[in-house]
Design a protein around this motif. Structure first.
Motif, PDB file in Angstrom:
ATOM      1  N   VAL A 269       0.839  -1.203   0.000  1.00  0.00           N
ATOM      2  CA  VAL A 269       0.000   0.000   0.000  1.00  0.00           C
ATOM      3  C   VAL A 269       0.872   1.251   0.000  1.00  0.00           C
ATOM      4  O   VAL A 269       0.634   2.195  -0.758  1.00  0.00           O
ATOM      5  CB  VAL A 269      -0.961   0.007   1.209  1.00  0.00           C
ATOM      6  N   LYS A 270       1.915   1.237   0.833  1.00  0.00           N
ATOM      7  CA  LYS A 270       2.789   2.417   0.917  1.00  0.00           C
ATOM      8  C   LYS A 270       3.435   2.725  -0.429  1.00  0.00           C
ATOM      9  O   LYS A 270       3.616   3.886  -0.780  1.00  0.00           O
ATOM     10  CB  LYS A 270       3.884   2.173   1.961  1.00  0.00           C
ATOM     11  N   ALA A 271       3.774   1.668  -1.175  1.00  0.00           N
ATOM     12  CA  ALA A 271       4.431   1.885  -2.463  1.00  0.00           C
ATOM     13  C   ALA A 271       3.430   2.337  -3.521  1.00  0.00           C
ATOM     14  O   ALA A 271       3.729   3.213  -4.330  1.00  0.00           O
ATOM     15  CB  ALA A 271       5.121   0.591  -2.912  1.00  0.00           C
ATOM     16  N   ALA A 272       2.230   1.756  -3.521  1.00  0.00           N
ATOM     17  CA  ALA A 272       1.276   2.006  -4.603  1.00  0.00           C
ATOM     18  C   ALA A 272       0.436   3.255  -4.349  1.00  0.00           C
ATOM     19  O   ALA A 272       0.239   4.076  -5.238  1.00  0.00           O
ATOM     20  CB  ALA A 272       0.365   0.794  -4.793  1.00  0.00           C
ATOM     21  N   ILE A 273      -0.120   3.372  -3.136  1.00  0.00           N
ATOM     22  CA  ILE A 273      -1.005   4.503  -2.821  1.00  0.00           C
ATOM     23  C   ILE A 273      -0.654   5.001  -1.415  1.00  0.00           C
ATOM     24  O   ILE A 273      -1.359   4.706  -0.434  1.00  0.00           O
ATOM     25  CB  ILE A 273      -2.504   4.109  -2.892  1.00  0.00           C
ATOM     26  N   PRO A 274       0.442   5.756  -1.297  1.00  0.00           N
ATOM     27  CA  PRO A 274       0.853   6.192   0.052  1.00  0.00           C
ATOM     28  C   PRO A 274      -0.254   6.959   0.792  1.00  0.00           C
ATOM     29  O   PRO A 274      -0.348   6.872   2.026  1.00  0.00           O
ATOM     30  CB  PRO A 274       2.084   7.060  -0.203  1.00  0.00           C
ATOM     31  N   ALA A 275      -1.099   7.684   0.058  1.00  0.00           N
ATOM     32  CA  ALA A 275      -2.158   8.452   0.728  1.00  0.00           C
ATOM     33  C   ALA A 275      -3.140   7.533   1.454  1.00  0.00           C
ATOM     34  O   ALA A 275      -3.698   7.894   2.492  1.00  0.00           O
ATOM     35  CB  ALA A 275      -2.914   9.308  -0.286  1.00  0.00           C
ATOM     36  N   LEU A 276      -3.325   6.337   0.913  1.00  0.00           N
ATOM     37  CA  LEU A 276      -4.245   5.381   1.545  1.00  0.00           C
ATOM     38  C   LEU A 276      -3.635   4.818   2.837  1.00  0.00           C
ATOM     39  O   LEU A 276      -4.326   4.683   3.854  1.00  0.00           O
ATOM     40  CB  LEU A 276      -4.549   4.254   0.553  1.00  0.00           C
ATOM     41  N   ALA A 277      -2.333   4.529   2.798  1.00  0.00           N
ATOM     42  CA  ALA A 277      -1.659   4.054   4.003  1.00  0.00           C
ATOM     43  C   ALA A 277      -1.670   5.132   5.077  1.00  0.00           C
ATOM     44  O   ALA A 277      -1.933   4.862   6.255  1.00  0.00           O
ATOM     45  CB  ALA A 277      -0.227   3.642   3.676  1.00  0.00           C
ATOM     46  N   GLN A 278      -1.411   6.356   4.635  1.00  0.00           N
ATOM     47  CA  GLN A 278      -1.397   7.478   5.586  1.00  0.00           C
ATOM     48  C   GLN A 278      -2.778   7.655   6.220  1.00  0.00           C
ATOM     49  O   GLN A 278      -2.903   7.829   7.429  1.00  0.00           O
ATOM     50  CB  GLN A 278      -0.958   8.747   4.853  1.00  0.00           C
ATOM     51  N   MET A 279      -3.840   7.561   5.395  1.00  0.00           N
ATOM     52  CA  MET A 279      -5.202   7.677   5.914  1.00  0.00           C
ATOM     53  C   MET A 279      -5.475   6.592   6.954  1.00  0.00           C
ATOM     54  O   MET A 279      -5.974   6.863   8.046  1.00  0.00           O
ATOM     55  CB  MET A 279      -6.210   7.555   4.778  1.00  0.00           C
ATOM     56  N   ALA A 280      -5.121   5.352   6.622  1.00  0.00           N
ATOM     57  CA  ALA A 280      -5.408   4.236   7.535  1.00  0.00           C
ATOM     58  C   ALA A 280      -4.728   4.441   8.884  1.00  0.00           C
ATOM     59  O   ALA A 280      -5.270   4.076   9.927  1.00  0.00           O
ATOM     60  CB  ALA A 280      -4.965   2.922   6.903  1.00  0.00           C
ATOM     61  N   GLY A 281      -3.560   5.066   8.854  1.00  0.00           N
ATOM     62  CA  GLY A 281      -2.821   5.296  10.088  1.00  0.00           C
ATOM     63  C   GLY A 281      -3.403   6.389  10.966  1.00  0.00           C
ATOM     64  O   GLY A 281      -2.911   6.610  12.089  1.00  0.00           O
ATOM     65  N   THR A 282      -4.427   7.083  10.459  1.00  0.00           N
ATOM     66  CA  THR A 282      -5.035   8.151  11.272  1.00  0.00           C
ATOM     67  C   THR A 282      -6.473   7.813  11.681  1.00  0.00           C
ATOM     68  O   THR A 282      -7.174   8.659  12.225  1.00  0.00           O
ATOM     69  CB  THR A 282      -5.076   9.490  10.502  1.00  0.00           C
ATOM     70  N   ILE A 283      -6.922   6.585  11.407  1.00  0.00           N
ATOM     71  CA  ILE A 283      -8.296   6.214  11.778  1.00  0.00           C
ATOM     72  C   ILE A 283      -8.327   5.887  13.280  1.00  0.00           C
ATOM     73  O   ILE A 283      -7.518   5.077  13.755  1.00  0.00           O
ATOM     74  CB  ILE A 283      -8.773   4.997  10.976  1.00  0.00           C
ATOM     75  N   GLY A 284      -9.245   6.485  13.986  1.00  0.00           N
ATOM     76  CA  GLY A 284      -9.430   6.156  15.403  1.00  0.00           C
ATOM     77  C   GLY A 284      -8.132   6.285  16.173  1.00  0.00           C
ATOM     78  O   GLY A 284      -7.443   7.292  16.086  1.00  0.00           O
ATOM     79  N   ASP A 285      -7.801   5.245  16.938  1.00  0.00           N
ATOM     80  CA  ASP A 285      -6.558   5.229  17.692  1.00  0.00           C
ATOM     81  C   ASP A 285      -5.902   3.864  17.505  1.00  0.00           C
ATOM     82  O   ASP A 285      -6.433   3.003  16.791  1.00  0.00           O
ATOM     83  CB  ASP A 285      -6.820   5.517  19.178  1.00  0.00           C
ATOM     84  N   THR A 286      -4.753   3.664  18.127  1.00  0.00           N
ATOM     85  CA  THR A 286      -3.992   2.431  17.920  1.00  0.00           C
ATOM     86  C   THR A 286      -4.849   1.194  18.138  1.00  0.00           C
ATOM     87  O   THR A 286      -4.814   0.250  17.343  1.00  0.00           O
ATOM     88  CB  THR A 286      -2.795   2.380  18.895  1.00  0.00           C
ATOM     89  N   GLN A 287      -5.612   1.183  19.211  1.00  0.00           N
ATOM     90  CA  GLN A 287      -6.383  -0.015  19.551  1.00  0.00           C
ATOM     91  C   GLN A 287      -7.519  -0.242  18.554  1.00  0.00           C
ATOM     92  O   GLN A 287      -7.837  -1.393  18.231  1.00  0.00           O
ATOM     93  CB  GLN A 287      -6.927   0.103  20.988  1.00  0.00           C
ATOM     94  N   VAL A 288      -8.129   0.825  18.092  1.00  0.00           N
ATOM     95  CA  VAL A 288      -9.167   0.702  17.065  1.00  0.00           C
ATOM     96  C   VAL A 288      -8.541   0.189  15.768  1.00  0.00           C
ATOM     97  O   VAL A 288      -9.089  -0.691  15.090  1.00  0.00           O
ATOM     98  CB  VAL A 288      -9.874   2.057  16.849  1.00  0.00           C
TER      99      VAL A 288
END
Lengths: 167, 264
Positions: free
Chosen positions: B84-103
């Motif tokens: 994901v990071k290689a193909a669509i970095p914006a998608l990886a970045q988005m996923a990393g900001t959803i909710g919190d670590t536990q979510v």
């Protein structure tokens, strides 16, 4: 009645549950491990954080049945049998990273997962962001952040002993 | 929470059978949305079908000029996936900001997209990237999938299997979070794929939507300045104690500018 078999702090138990039983209810009410707290019960506060197969999760937002077959670690499972505290627990004590203590079990469990996921160490900012899922109403977080910063050096083997807190 | 039966099928076919046999059965994966809803008794399923044991719903892989993400991919997996990071970095970045670590350690992309919460993140990536939703029955274009607040084209008993994302030349995401709940007040996902520009807005309205005026402006000139003068009408946007519809409308333009800047 459905049954769940899981290993909590190294001990395997089989427990009767309902479909709706939450993992935190199993831990607190069936296994009497009341160190895991329920603060908000809406997956916001993080007082209920435990590790399921090594990942930090909110035990109020996972069914007991979803944890079937897994390895669970709670705050009770961190210290050694002789009572020696985990470096993160020791750091919370040294740095006075708690006041009322209600959020502390979840903070410690989240902090350990956070440190394990960052083998190169974290900046203060990264620690603060990493604690997004844990609320503390007393401390203002400052000493919690300091404790985690000190504990990560011990956990990663960069320090033999915990750096003492400033007087 | 009302009690329910719990099933954990081992195959997609068995899950579909369980869900089709009982209109009041609900699928669960990470449960980060369903369980809070059940606690509020907003939903009273007779049974809950746990999808987490179904291998067909797993996996993140690159297939030519597409990235295919299985419904069970957790947010943490998407955020840290090298593919994901290689193909669509914006998608990886988005996923990393959803909710919190536990979510992020529990919640899944399939659950988020199938639920279509107006304040969710993933729907704007799906719409902005013109992704295709693959179910156990058919393929659905993103433009046809999202149908307003908590509503999608999925039929009862139909399961989201995977999402196919065309790989864009450029993509970026920006959002303003409510400072307390951390839910999205307004977010913008911008993408240029095969020369076509799409702008998807989440959080601001009752459902994710495309901003046609911004798409037109960016097609002519891909830069934050191009959308600075585009005004999002406040009509139909969400207004509540956290922010008026006018405030959210203003945020839409600001987030679009930031998303384009992030996309580069």
């Amino acid at each position: 009645m459905p049954q769940v078999t899981l290993t909590v702090n190294g001990k395997t138990s089989t427990v009767d549950v309902e479909g709706r039983t939450l993992l935190v209810e199993l831990l607190r009410e069936k296994l009497r491990l009341t160190g895991t707290h329920v603060g908000c019960d809406t997956s916001q506060c993080g007082a209920c954080v435990v590790h399921v197969d090594g990942e930090s999760v909110k035990a109020c937002t996972i069914l007991a049945l979803q944890a079937n077959g897994s390895q669970v670690t709670t705050i009770e499972g961190l210290a050694k049998p002789d009572g020696t505290l985990h470096p993160m627990q020791e750091a919370f004590r040294e740095y006075h990273a708690l006041q009322c203590g209600f959020c502390t079990p979840g903070m410690v469990m989240s902090a350990i997962d956070l440190v394990q996921k960052h083998p190169d160490g974290m900046s203060e900012k990264e620690i603060r962001e990493g604690l997004e899922g844990n609320l503390c109403r007393c401390t203002g977080y400052h000493n919690i952040v300091k404790a985690i910063a000190a504990a990560q050096d011990v956990m990663h083997g960069r320090a033999q002993t915990l750096a003492p807190a400033a007087e | 929470m009302y009690d329910f039966e719990y099933h954990k099928p081992g195959s997609l076919a068995d899950a579909v059978k369980l869900l089709s046999a009982d209109p009041d059965a609900r699928p669960i994966s990470g449960g980060q949305t369903l369980l809070p809803a059940l606690k509020h008794r907003l939903n009273k399923p007779t049974s809950v079908v746990d999808l987490s044991g179904i291998a067909e719903l797993r996996g993140i892989k690159r297939e030519g000029n597409k990235l295919v993400i299985g419904a069970l991919a957790k947010h943490v997996e998407v955020a840290t996936s090298p593919e994901v990071k290689a193909a669509i970095p914006a998608l990886a970045q988005m996923a990393g900001t959803i909710g919190d670590t536990q979510v992020r350690n529990r919640g899944t992309i399939g659950g988020s997209v199938a639920n279509n919460d107006p304040a969710a993140d993933y729907p704007s990536a799906v719409l902005g990237l013109n992704a295709t939703i693959v179910t156990d029955k058919r393929r659905i274009a993103a433009d046809d999938f999202f149908q307003g607040m908590f509503t999608t084209a999925l039929e009862p008993g139909e399961l989201l299997v995977a999402i196919e994302f065309p790989i864009p030349e450029k993509a970026g995401y920006a959002k303003m979070r409510n400072p307390a709940s951390r839910y999205v007040m307004a977010g913008a996902f911008v993408a240029k794929t095969g020369g076509a520009v799409r702008v998807a807005i989440n959080g601001a309205g009752p459902g994710v939507f495309r901003q046609a005026d911004m798409e037109k402006a960016l097609t002519a000139n891909w830069s934050p300045d191009a959308v600075a003068g585009v005004t999002q009408p406040a009509d139909g946007l969400n207004g509540d104690i956290h922010g008026s519809a006018e405030y959210r409308a203003h945020l839409v333009t600001v987030m679009a500018k930031r998303a384009i800047a992030a996309a580069g």
